[in-house]
Scaffold this active site. Structure first.
Site, short mmCIF file in Angstrom:
data_model
loop_
_atom_site.label_atom_id
_atom_site.label_comp_id
_atom_site.label_asym_id
_atom_site.label_seq_id
_atom_site.Cartn_x
_atom_site.Cartn_y
_atom_site.Cartn_z
N SER A 140 0.85 -1.20 0.00
CA SER A 140 0.00 0.00 0.00
C SER A 140 0.88 1.24 0.00
O SER A 140 2.09 1.17 0.12
CB SER A 140 -0.93 0.01 1.21
N LYS A 141 0.19 2.35 -0.13
CA LYS A 141 0.82 3.67 -0.19
C LYS A 141 1.90 3.87 0.89
O LYS A 141 2.93 4.48 0.63
CB LYS A 141 -0.31 4.69 -0.01
#
Ligand code: GLU
Length: 470
Positions: free
Chosen positions: A245-246
């Site tokens: 994820s980010k």
């Protein structure tokens, strides 16, 4: 669209609902490489059936990302939404052959069914209540959906090229909707019809789709269509093992471009993230095409390692063509203030590129390291460079300036002149080079001082030296 072709045909089938993330890019790469390896075709299908969530902007980002990675397609892009009529036709065909049936359940009924199942600790599934019921009992004014009459006994088996044999008991799968009551196809149904019509022979995709595959196989079987081979590749995780994820860093392909990664480095990294060939690490496109086989795709999940990607990028920067790198650097510098970016700066950057690229791991670093070549006198000075310019150093710069004024401006002549000057004045070369570097670059790091001076050219080098000596 071609049908029944014996050549191998793969596809990348993204949903245009967000970015082209690194996992999708790897799926595309594997499909591309496999098709190229076997001399087949690589196709793109944009799965935009979900009109609410799909955007044109996301489609553009996907196309741009694939183009940047050099994953060229062999045929026109297929847009799934444009094929809704065909999806409906196939659903009605299944209805006619008795492989599907109409279901008149209302949303309320389905909700109750789900709640009851959950209350009884069963998994929520359709109970098949219209499977054998007489359509004459259909409530008036209700539009039915169409459900697949899925097999209830036996099992559905997939011989996956990566996962091996995977199977599920048919009793565990309910009769899925293939055409909704509003006439739109469901995603699982659309994929099967499209894969068939596009003549796809190999479906290579993330293993999060494995459960879909059993259902898709049931549709293939109901239609009596040849099934493609399936290869479900493990997902990419962050370094901590959690879903990527980010917060792990860049995840979108175009963000990697932004951060100064070369597409060939990203492709090489993605290739190695899930595929291996001995201990081969640096594999360029041609070699990847020659070597890639699905049989060598790893079964375990892979972990994104940004440090490894950055190192690989440094290797590819050193291998890259100097003209290309110069263009990249100029593009990036165009966004920086206080630079004079004309043909003169371009020539200087190009001249020093062989040395500059030795040290850079990203194009951002490379551009920053090259920026001094496009500055104008008086240069901004980093504090450490400023500290080099003592009164004594300024005197030295004046003398070095004179000495350089009389030399040829080739790297070899400059080197000889600086050595001669150091020797004649009883200094080490480094003692001469340090203040020179500060004067010429405004910093304390740069490529070799002789090459740096030569790249700047006589006029500019001498101007910088005398400005710093003042
Ligand atoms: N559209 C799906 C996705 O973006 C891929 C479906 C497939 O490859 O069959 O995850």
């Amino acid at each position: 669209m071609t049908q029944g072709s014996t050549a191998i045909r793969t596809r990348f089938a993204p949903s245009p609902t967000g970015l082209l993330h690194i996992g999708g890019a790897r799926t595309a790469l594997f499909n591309y490489l496999y098709s190229r390896h076997v001399g087949g075709a690589f196709l793109l299908r944009v799965e935009d059936t979900d009109r609410e969530r799909s955007t044109d902007a996301a489609t553009q980002v996907i196309l741009e990302g694939l183009d940047w990675l050099g994953l060229t397609r062999d045929e026109q892009t297929v847009f799934q939404s444009s094929r809704a009529d065909r999806h409906a036709v196939v659903a009605y065909q299944l209805l006619e052959t008795g492989k599907a049936y109409r279901c008149w359940c209302s949303a309320e009924e389905l909700r109750q069914m789900r709640e009851q199942a959950v209350a009884e600790g069963r998994s929520p599934r359709y109970d098949g209540r219209w499977r054998d019921r007489d359509p004459a009992e259909a409530p008036a004014g209700v539009k039915p959906s169409i459900r697949l009459k899925a097999p209830q006994e036996g099992e559905t088996v997939v011989e996956d090229m990566v996962q091996g044999t995977v199977r599920v008991a048919n009793a565990e799968m309910d009769d899925m909707i293939i055409l909704r009551s509003d006439g739109t196809p469901t995603y699982l149904h659309a994929v099967v019809v499209d894969d068939h019509d596009m003549g796809i022979t190999h479906v290579i995709r993330g293993d999060d789709h494995l459960t879909n595959t059993f259902r898709q196989v049931q549709i293939f079987q109901a239609m009596g269509w040849d099934q493609p081979r399936f290869a479900h590749i493990p997902l990419i995780h962050g370094a901590d093992g959690a879903k990527l994820s980010k917060r792990h860093g860049a995840v979108s392909v175009l963000e990697f471009r932004e951060q100064g990664f070369l597409p060939e480095a990203v492709c090489n990294y993605l290739l190695r993230l899930g595929w291996s060939h001995g201990d081969l690490e640096v594999v360029d496109r041609d070699e990847a095409i020659r070597l890639f086989d699905i049989a060598d795709v790893n079964r375990g999940a892979s972990r994104m390692d940004y440090a490894k990607l950055t190192n690989l990028n440094g290797i590819y920067i050193r291998k890259a063509d100097d003209d290309r790198l110069t263009r990249e650097v100029l593009q990036r510098l165009a966004h920086q203030p206080h630079l004079s970016l004309g043909s003169i700066a371009a020539a200087r950057i190009r001249a020093l590129m062989p040395q500059l690229k030795e040290r850079a791991k990203t194009l951002v670093e490379l551009a920053n390291a090259a920026a001094f070549l496009a500055r104008v006198v008086p240069l901004p000075m980093e504090p450490k460079a400023e500290a080099q310019l003592t009164a004594e150093a300024k005197l030295l710069l004046r003398d070095v300036g004179s000495a350089l004024g009389e030399t040829d401006f080739t790297v070899a002549a400059i080197d000889a002149a600086l050595r001669g000057f150091a020797e004649a004045t009883g200094r080490k070369l480094g003692q001469v080079a340090q203040p020179l570097r500060a004067a010429l670059t405004g910093s304390t790091v740069s490529p070799g001082i002789d090459a740096t001076i030569a790249a700047l050219g006589r006029e500019e080098a001498l101007a910088r030296i005398s400005a710093a000596a003042r």
